[in-house]
Structures are given as C-alpha cells and as structure tokens.
Design an enzyme around this catalytic site. Structure first.
Site, short mmCIF file in Angstrom:
data_model
loop_
_atom_site.label_atom_id
_atom_site.label_comp_id
_atom_site.label_asym_id
_atom_site.label_seq_id
_atom_site.Cartn_x
_atom_site.Cartn_y
_atom_site.Cartn_z
N CYS A 195 55.23 -60.72 -4.27
CA CYS A 195 54.31 -60.31 -5.48
C CYS A 195 54.48 -61.02 -6.74
CB CYS A 195 54.86 -58.77 -5.35
SG CYS A 195 53.81 -57.57 -6.74
N GLU A 213 47.05 -55.08 -2.51
CA GLU A 213 46.37 -54.95 -3.73
C GLU A 213 45.98 -53.57 -3.94
OE1 GLU A 213 47.07 -57.15 -5.82
OE2 GLU A 213 47.71 -58.75 -4.26
N HIS A 218 48.90 -51.47 -4.82
CA HIS A 218 49.12 -51.54 -6.25
C HIS A 218 48.21 -50.40 -7.19
CE1 HIS A 218 51.91 -54.71 -7.10
NE2 HIS A 218 51.23 -55.77 -6.37
#
Length: 184
Positions: free
Chosen positions: A110, A154, A157
């Site tokens: 990441c 993603e 996130h």
C-alpha cells in the site's frame, strides 16, 4: 500532480474513517481530484516519471490516502493476460461477488504503508462493481484476478479498512481450501 509527500501514512486517522459519498453530479474540483489520482498511478508506473518525481509505484490509490474523505479511487494495471484495467470511479460499490476467494502469493502492499506486512490477504476472486466515471456516467465492471483484488483494496480504503486487517495474525500464510493463489 500528486507526489509521495501528499500521501498520508499508516496511523493517520483519516485512513480509518468511512469516506463520504461524492455529491452528484461531481463538481469540477472532485473531477480534478479523481483525475489526479489516476494520473498518480499512471505516472508511478512510468520509470522515468517515477524517478524524476520520487514516486513509489502503485496500481491503485483512493482519495482518503491523500487526506480527502470522499468515495473515489483510481486503479491502473495490466492483468496476467495483458489487458489494461484503468478506472477512475466516484461512489464505487461492490454489487456482487464470487464465493471463491483468491490472494496474491507476494502479499499486498500500500502506498500509505511504508513497511512490509507479510501474509495473505484473501479477497473475492470475482466482483461486479458499479460507480460513475470521470464524466459522471454510470459504469458497471465485472472484474477477476488482479483487477478484482486491486478494486477491493481501494474500496476498503473508502471504508477505513487497511489490507493488513485481513491477514490472519496467528497463521498469516493460511490458504483456505479452494482459494486461488495469484502470482503478481
């Protein structure tokens, strides 16, 4: 242009927040942010540009990683079959997924995590994702393999979840029966 100093690091509270929906239609400011996210991952994979600006290579980045708590991300990658997957999405949602799981044998990394975190991150092998593209038009993507893994990373996130939250701390290299190992 987004640079490494714009990317917040592990431990920053914004990485643990659930990001807010992007107001529709997307504003010119939100379109610029999303475009910049896509430009970062594209530039980071170009050796000359990456070296010139000190960019760490990445295949995806989400707005929370630049301290903007809005539901948008970009991915740019080539899968194992040589197909380019380049997406920039507002308000993405996983609307369906396989029962079957897969994982990257090399583990995940990441841009917001500067350390190596060993272990397998088990994700759905196939996902269907909806969202809006840079122009605000509806998009529906059916993804598998590395593209499916990147999009799930993603979207995590956007929900305040880090990839290492999925690693089994007692047995980091656990391979559940029927899960598919993927080489990167």
């Amino acid at each position: 242009m987004i640079k490494m100093e714009d990317i917040i690091r592990d431990g920053h509270p914004a990485l643990r927040e659930v990001a807010k929906e992007v107001s529709l239609p997307p504003s010119s400011e939100d379109k610029k942010i999303l475009s910049d996210l896509l430009q970062y991952v594209t530039n980071s994979q170009n050796p000359e540009i990456a070296q010139k600006y000190g960019l760490r290579p990445g295949i995806g980045i989400a707005a929370p990683q630049i301290n903007i708590s809005k539901r948008m991300f970009a991915v740019h990658l080539e899968d194992g079959q040589g197909n380019l997957h380049s997406y920039a999405l507002f308000n993405p949602k996983i609307v369906s997924h396989s029962v079957e799981k897969s994982f990257l044998t090399s583990g995940e990394g990441c841009l917001s995590v500067d350390r190596n975190v060993p272990g397998y991150v088990h994700r759905y092998s196939r996902v269907t994702v909806t969202g809006l593209d840079l122009e605000g038009s509806p998009v529906k993507l059916r993804l598998k393999g590395l593209a499916a893994i990147a999009v799930q990373h993603e979207i995590d996130h956007l929900n305040g979840i880090m990839f290492y939250d999925h690693i089994n701390l007692k047995d980091p290299y656990n391979e559940p029966p029927g899960s598919i190992p993927l080489e990167r």
